[in-house]
Each structure stands twice: as C-alpha cells, then as structure tokens.
Design a protein around this motif. Structure first.
Motif: not given
Length: 502
Positions: A108-109, A112, A136, A142
């Motif tokens: 999810s990082d 983002k 996140t 997300v």
C-alpha cells in the motif's frame, strides 16, 4: 535388414528429426511479436505522459488499481475489491504477492507514493485534484478520501496516469523515461531511439499470463511502410493505418483488418492570446474558410466522421454541437472587419504522420482563397507538444486528443480548464464560467446532473471557438491471421498478454 530398407529408414529418420528441428526453430521465431505504430513514445514515466503513443507502452509495463473493460466499466486490477466507507471515502484491498519487475513486492505504501507523485505532477496532476488524503492502515489496504463526492475518481484510478510505481526504484531511478519498473505483464529491456522498443514477458505476472515471450514495437512513421511490413511478415500488427492503406489490405487473405471509432478527435487549435488570433472574428473566418466535410470525405474515403467537440461521440457527456458553416464570402467579410483584407500570414504546426500533413495541406490550399497565407511547420510529436506550449510562438496547430477515460472531464480539464493553462490547455483559453461548470461535473455523482453541466460547458466552448473540431479519430489496424485474441480498442491500447500466436 536389407540395405534398401536400411537406407529408407535413415531417410525417414533424417526427415523426422530434421522436421522437428525445423518446427522448433520456427516456433522460436514466432515467439516475438512485431507491432508497428506511427509515432515513437515520448517517455515511459507515467507522471510525465500526455500522449497516447507513450501510454500504449505504459499500459503493458505498469498496472493501475482498477481497469476499464470493453464497456468502460471499472473492474479489479491491483485492487481486488473496494467499498465506500462514506460518500467521500473509498477503501481498496490489494491483491497479495504482486511483484514489481525488480523483485520487490507491491504494498500500500507504493500505491500511496505513486498517487501522491501523480498529484504533484505538472503534466497529469489535475486528474487528482479531488484527492484530499491517502491512508494505508496496513500493507494491503488503501483508503482514499476526496474533498467532495467525486464522479471521476474511479475513471482516474484506471487511467495510465495512475500507474503504480515501486517507491524504492522511483526515488532512486535517474532515468525513468527509459528504465521504467512496474508490475505489468511486460518489462522494457531495450529502447533504440527512433527505431524500436523491446518488451519481454514478466513470468511472475499476477494477471493473464503472457504467452508471447517478446514484443518488438517498431516505429515506422510512413503508412505504406507499415503496410509493407505487415504484408511481408516482418510485422504481425500494423497500427495507425490510413483509410487508403486499410483498403489496400482488403484482398489479403492472411490479414484481418479492424476499424474502431475512438473516444477522441482531431482538431485545428488556435492560440487565443496570439495578436493575430485573439479576435474571435479571425477564428470564425478560418472556420468558415475550410470545407471540412469535403476534406474528411477525401482523406477518409467516405469512412470518416465530422467532429463537433473535443469529445468523441462515445464519451460520457458528449453533445452534438453546431460548427461554423463553410462560406468563403462570410469568411472574407469577417477578416475585413478584423482589419485583414487578403494580407494575413499565419503558421500552422503539425505532426509528421501522413493524416496530419494531409489535413494541413488542405487547410493551406483552402485558406488561400479567403486571403490567408498559411505556412506549414512539420514536427515530431515531442517537438510539436513543446512548440504548442509556447504562448509567445504558437499560432495554429493540428493535433488530436485521445480521451483516455471515456469521461467528459478528461477532455475538458486536460485541454480547456484554466488549471491546465499552458500545459495541456494549448489554446491558452480561460473562462471562469466554463471552469465552474467542469468543476461541478467533476464533483457530482448524479450522472444526469453531470451530463447537464457538461452539455452547457460544450455550448460555451463552441461559442468561444478556441479550436475547430475536425474529425473523430479512427483506429485502423491490420493484423496477421496468426494472431489470436486481438480486439480493436476505442482507447487505442492493446494489452499484449491477451494475444496468442497461432
């Protein structure tokens, strides 16, 4: 065993094993798909792209959270599911164990980071204006919050500008143009500038597994040469073909031809701030001085369609508008009122593909009759986009807009909104009332209300005439009958992992 029988068996063995070897060699040869198109990509950095040619490659190298299906409905891609938490908050769940081309696992990082980089971009940031924040809570979740209920969030998240990059690579990659790292079905292994790009299959792809090992994307500007490459077997797919080239392939038994009406349009653009063009009477005179219907009839051999908007007829929000009628006497009168009586000199910048040059030559010939001396400057795509972003130099230009979401906002915000002034808005057009209508459409989820906003916006642009609509873009292609799974796409994209070589 008698000698004759022995010799016969030897011959058979040689034939059998020789044939097997030959078939294996042929099989190796056809593992490489050769695809030709007219214009070279400008960059494969997804946050710097505004042209369809670059996006054709990007769509094979990168993935997005969502994808558009054949009906432009949004379906899962990197995100396996999503749900509204409230009318301004959407939660996305990512598929597990997706690998980037460098071996890193998608988290999810990365999502983002990617969407925030896209929002910061001068080229594509306007797509993401509705995003207020991205959270996140874990590696596979997300949460996107918008500043208003958004009618364009999902179309944006399926757009090439929303391609997800690997955070670690992107932060350290000093050559993003030539060395992209995505999660897509193919990875770029070579780019010979001016000649070809080479893609090799991603054996760890999470989606439809590619069966074609390698794809060569050859850049062949001349229409006839793309046809010859297809006819001789040098290429299996020839894209961006003209109507006449398509006609020349009609009797080829081993070649299938495809024509699809795209979501985009060609147009004749005006720098509305240029001293010679800021008077709307000059723009109206140019519009009335061109017999567009005849030009389209000739160049598309009866298979073209007149455009009346920056939006293609298949785009959500499209409205059939009234365009200036062809009338040379009225055109001359308008020029005279504006202070020009057979003495107006203008420059038209156009691309180096056949259809662009042909339209430019027709415009030059027809405008001569009303007293306009038109100089044509032919440029490659990169130079043309740079030239038309120069407010001091740009005058007239012939370009196309390939709507890449199927939504009116994509055409209006990118090309005509003040927020994109001098970037995608090459007309240097600014109208606060128009901007307000477009913003209202973007921030509305009731589709009927959105339609009303967009139709009013089109009426306004049609009256202000920052550009003259020319023709609906048609995507014509010739495809070897050894290719299975080919589908003509209104967006102009082709996912190579959906193809097989027979």
């Amino acid at each position: 065993m008698n000698k004759g029988l022995k010799n016969l068996l030897m011959i058979l063995l040689v034939f059998i094993f020789g044939s097997c070897g030959e078939k294996t060699e042929n099989k190796k040869e056809i593992k490489t798909l050769v695809y030709t198109m007219a214009v070279e990509p400008i960059t494969l950095d997804p946050y710097s792209v505004t042209d369809v040619y670059s996006r054709r490659v990007i769509k094979n190298v990168f993935d997005t959270l969502l994808e558009s299906d054949e009906n432009n409905e949004k379906v899962p891609s990197l995100a396996k599911s999503w749900k509204y938490l409230d009318d301004k908050t959407v939660e996305f769940k990512l598929n597990k164990d997706i690998k980037f081309h460098n071996g890193e696992t998608l988290t999810s990082d990365d999502v983002k980071y990617s969407l925030e980089k896209a929002k910061e971009s001068l080229k594509v940031g306007y797509y993401f204006d509705m995003i207020e924040s991205i959270e996140t809570p874990d590696l596979e979740t997300v949460i996107i919050k918008t500043n208003e209920p958004s009618g364009t969030l999902f179309t944006t998240l399926a757009h090439a500008a929303s391609s997800i990059v690997n955070k670690k690579d992107y932060e350290n990659n000093k050559d993003k143009k030539f060395k992209p790292v995505g999660t897509g079905p193919y990875k770029l292994t070579d780019w010979e500038v001016g000649s070809k790009l080479v893609l090799e299959k991603n054996s760890e792809y999470f989606g439809i597994e590619p069966t074609i090992e390698k794809v060569e994307i050859k850049i062949i500007p001349e229409d006839n040469n793309r046809v010859i490459a297809l006819q001789t077997g040098e290429a299996q797919i020839a894209f961006d073909l003209s109507a006449s080239s398509l006609k020349s392939l009609e009797n080829e038994r081993d070649i299938n031809i495809y024509t699809v009406e795209s979501l985009g349009t060609n147009y004749l653009g005006f720098n509305t701030t240029h001293p010679k063009l800021k008077d709307i009477r000059v723009r109206q005179a140019i519009a009335k001085g061109i017999d567009m219907d005849s030009a389209i009839e000739v160049l598309f051999e009866g298979k073209g369609r007149r455009s009346t908007s920056i939006l293609g007829p298949k785009v959500f929000g499209y409205k059939e508008n009234t365009v200036p009628n062809y009338n040379t006497e009225e055109a001359k009168a308008l020029l005279k009122e504006a202070g020009y009586d057979g003495n107006l000199e203008l420059t038209l910048a156009t691309g180096n593909v056949n259809i662009s040059k042909q339209f430019a030559e027709i415009f030059q010939y027809q405008l001569k009759e009303i007293g306009i001396d038109l100089k044509i400057v032919t440029l490659d795509m990169g130079a043309l986009l740079k030239e038309t972003s120069n407010q001091e130099k740009s005058e007239l230009f012939f370009l196309g807009w390939s709507n890449s979401t199927g939504d009116a906002d994509n055409g209006f915000t990118a090309n005509l909104h003040t927020v994109n002034y001098g970037i995608g808005n090459r007309f240097f057009y600014s109208n606060k009332e128009f901007d307000k209508l477009v913003d209202s459409g973007k921030n509305e989820i009731d589709q009927n209300k959105r339609l009303a906003y967009y139709k009013e916006a089109q009426d306004m642009v049609s009256k202000d005439l920052p550009f003259l609509p020319v023709s609906v873009i048609m995507y014509n292609s010739g495809v070897s009958n050894r290719i299975e799974g080919y589908k003509a796409d209104a967006l102009g994209y082709l996912k190579f992992n959906t193809l097989k070589i027979n």
